[in-house]
Design an enzyme around this catalytic site. Sequence first.
Site, PDB file in Angstrom:
ATOM      1  N   GLU A 136       0.842  -1.195   0.000  1.00 17.65           N
ATOM      2  CA  GLU A 136       0.000   0.000   0.000  1.00 17.65           C
ATOM      3  C   GLU A 136       0.877   1.245   0.000  1.00 17.65           C
ATOM      4  O   GLU A 136       2.109   1.155   0.100  1.00 17.65           O
ATOM      5  CB  GLU A 136      -0.925   0.001   1.221  1.00 17.65           C
ATOM      6  CG  GLU A 136      -1.963  -1.109   1.167  1.00 17.65           C
ATOM      7  CD  GLU A 136      -3.064  -0.923   2.194  1.00 17.65           C
ATOM      8  OE1 GLU A 136      -3.597   0.187   2.309  1.00 17.65           O
ATOM      9  OE2 GLU A 136      -3.376  -1.902   2.892  1.00 17.65           O
TER      10      GLU A 136
ATOM     11  N   HIS B 130      -8.437   9.888   4.174  1.00 20.00           N
ATOM     12  CA  HIS B 130      -8.120   8.869   3.171  1.00 20.00           C
ATOM     13  C   HIS B 130      -8.331   9.489   1.802  1.00 20.00           C
ATOM     14  O   HIS B 130      -9.358  10.117   1.559  1.00 20.00           O
ATOM     15  CB  HIS B 130      -9.011   7.639   3.346  1.00 20.00           C
ATOM     16  CG  HIS B 130      -8.477   6.448   2.602  1.00 20.00           C
ATOM     17  ND1 HIS B 130      -8.505   6.366   1.234  1.00 20.00           N
ATOM     18  CD2 HIS B 130      -7.876   5.317   3.038  1.00 20.00           C
ATOM     19  CE1 HIS B 130      -7.946   5.223   0.857  1.00 20.00           C
ATOM     20  NE2 HIS B 130      -7.555   4.568   1.942  1.00 20.00           N
TER      21      HIS B 130
ATOM     22  N   ARG C 140      -0.413   9.127   2.621  1.00 25.01           N
ATOM     23  CA  ARG C 140      -1.809   9.571   2.468  1.00 25.01           C
ATOM     24  C   ARG C 140      -2.029  11.070   2.564  1.00 25.01           C
ATOM     25  O   ARG C 140      -2.836  11.630   1.823  1.00 25.01           O
ATOM     26  CB  ARG C 140      -2.651   8.912   3.560  1.00 25.01           C
ATOM     27  CG  ARG C 140      -2.915   7.502   3.248  1.00 25.01           C
ATOM     28  CD  ARG C 140      -3.805   6.866   4.255  1.00 25.01           C
ATOM     29  NE  ARG C 140      -3.974   5.492   3.819  1.00 25.01           N
ATOM     30  CZ  ARG C 140      -4.508   4.546   4.551  1.00 25.01           C
ATOM     31  NH1 ARG C 140      -4.922   4.812   5.766  1.00 25.01           N
ATOM     32  NH2 ARG C 140      -4.630   3.335   4.070  1.00 25.01           N
TER      33      ARG C 140
ATOM     34  N   HIS D 179     -10.665   9.794   7.937  1.00 21.53           N
ATOM     35  CA  HIS D 179     -10.456   8.346   7.983  1.00 21.53           C
ATOM     36  C   HIS D 179      -9.921   7.829   9.313  1.00 21.53           C
ATOM     37  O   HIS D 179     -10.410   6.855   9.846  1.00 21.53           O
ATOM     38  CB  HIS D 179      -9.465   7.992   6.867  1.00 21.53           C
ATOM     39  CG  HIS D 179      -9.219   6.534   6.694  1.00 21.53           C
ATOM     40  ND1 HIS D 179     -10.238   5.637   6.476  1.00 21.53           N
ATOM     41  CD2 HIS D 179      -8.070   5.809   6.703  1.00 21.53           C
ATOM     42  CE1 HIS D 179      -9.732   4.423   6.356  1.00 21.53           C
ATOM     43  NE2 HIS D 179      -8.423   4.495   6.502  1.00 21.53           N
TER      44      HIS D 179
ATOM     45  N   ARG E 281      -0.359   8.478   9.815  1.00 26.73           N
ATOM     46  CA  ARG E 281      -0.259   7.015   9.943  1.00 26.73           C
ATOM     47  C   ARG E 281       0.137   6.355   8.628  1.00 26.73           C
ATOM     48  O   ARG E 281      -0.368   6.708   7.565  1.00 26.73           O
ATOM     49  CB  ARG E 281      -1.629   6.476  10.366  1.00 26.73           C
ATOM     50  CG  ARG E 281      -1.725   4.983  10.449  1.00 26.73           C
ATOM     51  CD  ARG E 281      -3.145   4.566  10.756  1.00 26.73           C
ATOM     52  NE  ARG E 281      -4.004   4.738   9.614  1.00 26.73           N
ATOM     53  CZ  ARG E 281      -4.695   3.751   9.035  1.00 26.73           C
ATOM     54  NH1 ARG E 281      -4.640   2.536   9.523  1.00 26.73           N
ATOM     55  NH2 ARG E 281      -5.456   3.998   7.994  1.00 26.73           N
TER      56      ARG E 281
HETATM   57  C1  LIG Z   1     -13.151   1.809   5.806  1.00 30.72           C
HETATM   58  C2  LIG Z   1     -11.896   1.573   6.601  1.00 30.72           C
HETATM   59  C3  LIG Z   1     -10.870   0.795   6.076  1.00 30.72           C
HETATM   60  C4  LIG Z   1      -9.714   0.561   6.831  1.00 30.72           C
HETATM   61  N1  LIG Z   1      -8.737  -0.271   6.320  1.00 30.72           N
HETATM   62  C5  LIG Z   1      -7.690  -0.607   7.115  1.00 30.72           C
HETATM   63  C6  LIG Z   1      -6.732  -1.583   6.686  1.00 30.72           C
HETATM   64  O1  LIG Z   1      -6.839  -2.142   5.597  1.00 30.72           O
HETATM   65  N2  LIG Z   1      -5.711  -1.898   7.528  1.00 30.72           N
HETATM   66  C7  LIG Z   1      -5.557  -1.304   8.755  1.00 30.72           C
HETATM   67  O2  LIG Z   1      -4.616  -1.632   9.480  1.00 30.72           O
HETATM   68  N3  LIG Z   1      -6.445  -0.384   9.179  1.00 30.72           N
HETATM   69  C8  LIG Z   1      -7.501  -0.033   8.398  1.00 30.72           C
HETATM   70  N4  LIG Z   1      -8.415   0.884   8.852  1.00 30.72           N
HETATM   71  C9  LIG Z   1      -8.256   1.433  10.205  1.00 30.72           C
HETATM   72  C10 LIG Z   1      -8.636   0.384  11.231  1.00 30.72           C
HETATM   73  O3  LIG Z   1      -9.703  -0.381  10.744  1.00 30.72           O
HETATM   74  C11 LIG Z   1      -9.046   1.006  12.554  1.00 30.72           C
HETATM   75  O4  LIG Z   1      -8.146   1.979  12.948  1.00 30.72           O
HETATM   76  C12 LIG Z   1      -9.077  -0.038  13.659  1.00 30.72           C
HETATM   77  O5  LIG Z   1      -9.792  -1.147  13.209  1.00 30.72           O
HETATM   78  C13 LIG Z   1      -9.701   0.533  14.916  1.00 30.72           C
HETATM   79  O6  LIG Z   1     -10.004  -0.517  15.783  1.00 30.72           O
HETATM   80  P1  LIG Z   1     -10.575  -0.219  17.215  1.00 30.72           P
HETATM   81  O7  LIG Z   1     -10.824  -1.538  17.837  1.00 30.72           O
HETATM   82  O8  LIG Z   1      -9.706   0.748  17.898  1.00 30.72           O
HETATM   83  O9  LIG Z   1     -11.972   0.537  16.921  1.00 30.72           O
HETATM   84  P2  LIG Z   1     -13.248   0.037  16.130  1.00 30.72           P
HETATM   85  O10 LIG Z   1     -12.969  -1.186  15.351  1.00 30.72           O
HETATM   86  O11 LIG Z   1     -13.794   1.186  15.390  1.00 30.72           O
HETATM   87  O12 LIG Z   1     -14.250  -0.363  17.297  1.00 30.72           O
HETATM   88  C14 LIG Z   1     -14.822   0.607  18.130  1.00 30.72           C
HETATM   89  C15 LIG Z   1     -15.802  -0.075  19.052  1.00 30.72           C
HETATM   90  O13 LIG Z   1     -16.179   0.826  20.093  1.00 30.72           O
HETATM   91  C16 LIG Z   1     -17.566   0.776  20.275  1.00 30.72           C
HETATM   92  N5  LIG Z   1     -17.984   2.028  20.938  1.00 30.72           N
HETATM   93  C17 LIG Z   1     -17.699   3.308  20.585  1.00 30.72           C
HETATM   94  N6  LIG Z   1     -18.230   4.174  21.465  1.00 30.72           N
HETATM   95  C18 LIG Z   1     -18.865   3.431  22.405  1.00 30.72           C
HETATM   96  C19 LIG Z   1     -19.614   3.738  23.565  1.00 30.72           C
HETATM   97  N7  LIG Z   1     -19.839   5.002  23.969  1.00 30.72           N
HETATM   98  N8  LIG Z   1     -20.148   2.723  24.282  1.00 30.72           N
HETATM   99  C20 LIG Z   1     -19.969   1.435  23.893  1.00 30.72           C
HETATM  100  N9  LIG Z   1     -19.247   1.084  22.815  1.00 30.72           N
HETATM  101  C21 LIG Z   1     -18.701   2.069  22.075  1.00 30.72           C
HETATM  102  C22 LIG Z   1     -18.111   0.535  18.897  1.00 30.72           C
HETATM  103  O14 LIG Z   1     -19.434   0.044  18.937  1.00 30.72           O
HETATM  104  C23 LIG Z   1     -17.100  -0.499  18.385  1.00 30.72           C
HETATM  105  O15 LIG Z   1     -17.440  -1.770  18.853  1.00 30.72           O
HETATM  106  C24 LIG Z   1      -9.576   1.137   8.114  1.00 30.72           C
HETATM  107  C25 LIG Z   1     -10.596   1.939   8.620  1.00 30.72           C
HETATM  108  C26 LIG Z   1     -11.751   2.158   7.884  1.00 30.72           C
HETATM  109  C27 LIG Z   1     -12.832   3.011   8.450  1.00 30.72           C
END
Ligand SMILES: Cc1cc2nc3c(=O)[nH]c(=O)nc-3n(C[C@H](O)[C@H](O)[C@H](O)COP(=O)(O)OP(=O)(O)OC[C@H]3O[C@@H](n4cnc5c(N)ncnc54)[C@H](O)[C@@H]3O)c2cc1C
Length: 517
Positions: free
Chosen positions: A115, A243, A289, A350, A385
Amino acid sequence: MEIIRTDCLVIGAGLAGAAYALNAAQAGLDVQLISLGGSNDANSDWAQGGIIYDTDPGSGLLVNDIMEASDGTANPAAVAQLVNEGPAAVRELLIDELQVPFDRNPDGGLEFTREGGHSARRIIHAKDLTGHAILSSVAKRVASMARITRQEGAVAIDLLTLSHNAENAGDRYAPLTCFGAFVLPAGSSEPVAIVARKTVLASGGLGQVFQHSTNFPGAVGHGVAMAYRVGARLIDLEYVQFHPTVFYGKNAPRFLITEAIRGEGAVLVNVQGKPFMDRVHRRASLAPRDIVSRAIHEEMATSGEPCVYLDLNAMDSDFPRKRFPSVYQRCLDHGVDISRDSIPVVPAAHYSCGGVHADLEGRTSILHLNAIGETACTGLHGANRLASTSLLECLTSAKFTAEADARDIADLDFKLPDPRPWESPREEADPTLVAQDLNLVQQTMWNYAGIVRSPRRLTRARRILLEAREEIQSFYRDCRVTGELVELRNAVQTALLVVHAASLNPRSKGAHYVIDE
Ligand SMILES: Cc1cc2nc3c(=O)[nH]c(=O)nc-3n(C[C@H](O)[C@H](O)[C@H](O)COP(=O)(O)OP(=O)(O)OC[C@H]3O[C@@H](n4cnc5c(N)ncnc54)[C@H](O)[C@@H]3O)c2cc1C
């Protein structure tokens, strides 16, 4: 008010929260794992491109790429942890234990892709549905663990601290200490208190405070806003990564076009079909990016066109459908056949490089409050990032934080207090006002605190948001709490924090770009 007691309360069931829960439960801790919706409502599930699996960490190449993407600002200790510990985390949990169906070459070996910003092919993927493949495997394992209680549709409202919520007045003078959160359970209008020895913010990003975003709908920086209200240290919030390539169609929803498409040869072109990245960066369409997003912004401003295009002519016509089936189908649903057409794209908010300050074992500035995944900021990404580092960061931060918590809890002499009860007002919130206010926040952020910022624009944003916050706060105080109201209250707070951080930093760096206008 119902009080639930546990070892660990995990707010968020994306990859960071789910992996933490798994590690903590395996270490013998009881876990309450809550989330706004089901597993699909998480950025983790939406990740397309892949996860870094660098089998040669000693080469130093990945360290260089992360440092270069961050414009030299990333925290070297956080980078070293990710690069050195990441491969084992991927191998042990995802490849060996859960056997996530990553794409393989005909010889059975893992298929690696590339990427933007990467100097080597070191990203593994499951077609263009990598996040879903990983998170559904982890969620399945979570569901089988007796020590984990999973609550979907449960909204954390506010963190509990000894200073703010304990009955005993003397506790107000103790160091800032967290002991759980008020939570609104699914389908209820009566909050409960989940009282925990360790509280983990794993609530993801904040892209949805902007009008155009790739993030899942609830991603308004809940964790950042909750942490701010109890006085936690926040850092680097001005560095919101945009993004470069999100599908553009007049009435179509925005969805991400993975960077891996450019990794496989797609080229950014303007409306005349002319490539424009070669004159901007030596890696052309595969530049970091922030550089690509700004170049697209510039190209659109100069041409007056609403988007630019991804030209896929360098690929065999069959390849995009086979390699990127989800992107292929979604584009087709909106009238673009990527086996022959170019894809219209624009940038969108993003990823939050900043967040709740955390050390390399998830500790924040508040005792017994951890932050992991996208909510946290260890400095790994600095001002910008590198693609595909974040799923890996979720795994490593979850692992190290859970291990530290298991050690900590074993000799923790911390008597969990009862919180003061929640007081519910009677009025019902008007959903039209809530939706309208959220719109105002998102438009303000997009127009005045987006890809290109200026002191004048930021001042305007601040004024609008301060007034909106005042209005929303009084609304919040008078109305019975709902998930939508919590979201709005947190969205306006997070937006203000981003604007504040951006206003304090006059220096353009990485994802924060300021013009003097
Ligand atoms: C479209 C897209 C494509 C991406 N592609 C990539 C990729 O190819 N490779 C890569 O490394 N990264 C990628 N990223 C970035 C990566 O996906 C995220 O940074 C990472 O998955 C975040 O994980 P997380 O567990 O921190 O949060 P998330 O996976 O966003 O989970 C957040 C959780 O918190 C919960 N939550 C939030 N607020 C509350 C609340 N007040 N009470 C209860 N629950 C709550 C939500 O319901 C959810 O379950 C991408 C992001 C997006 C949006």
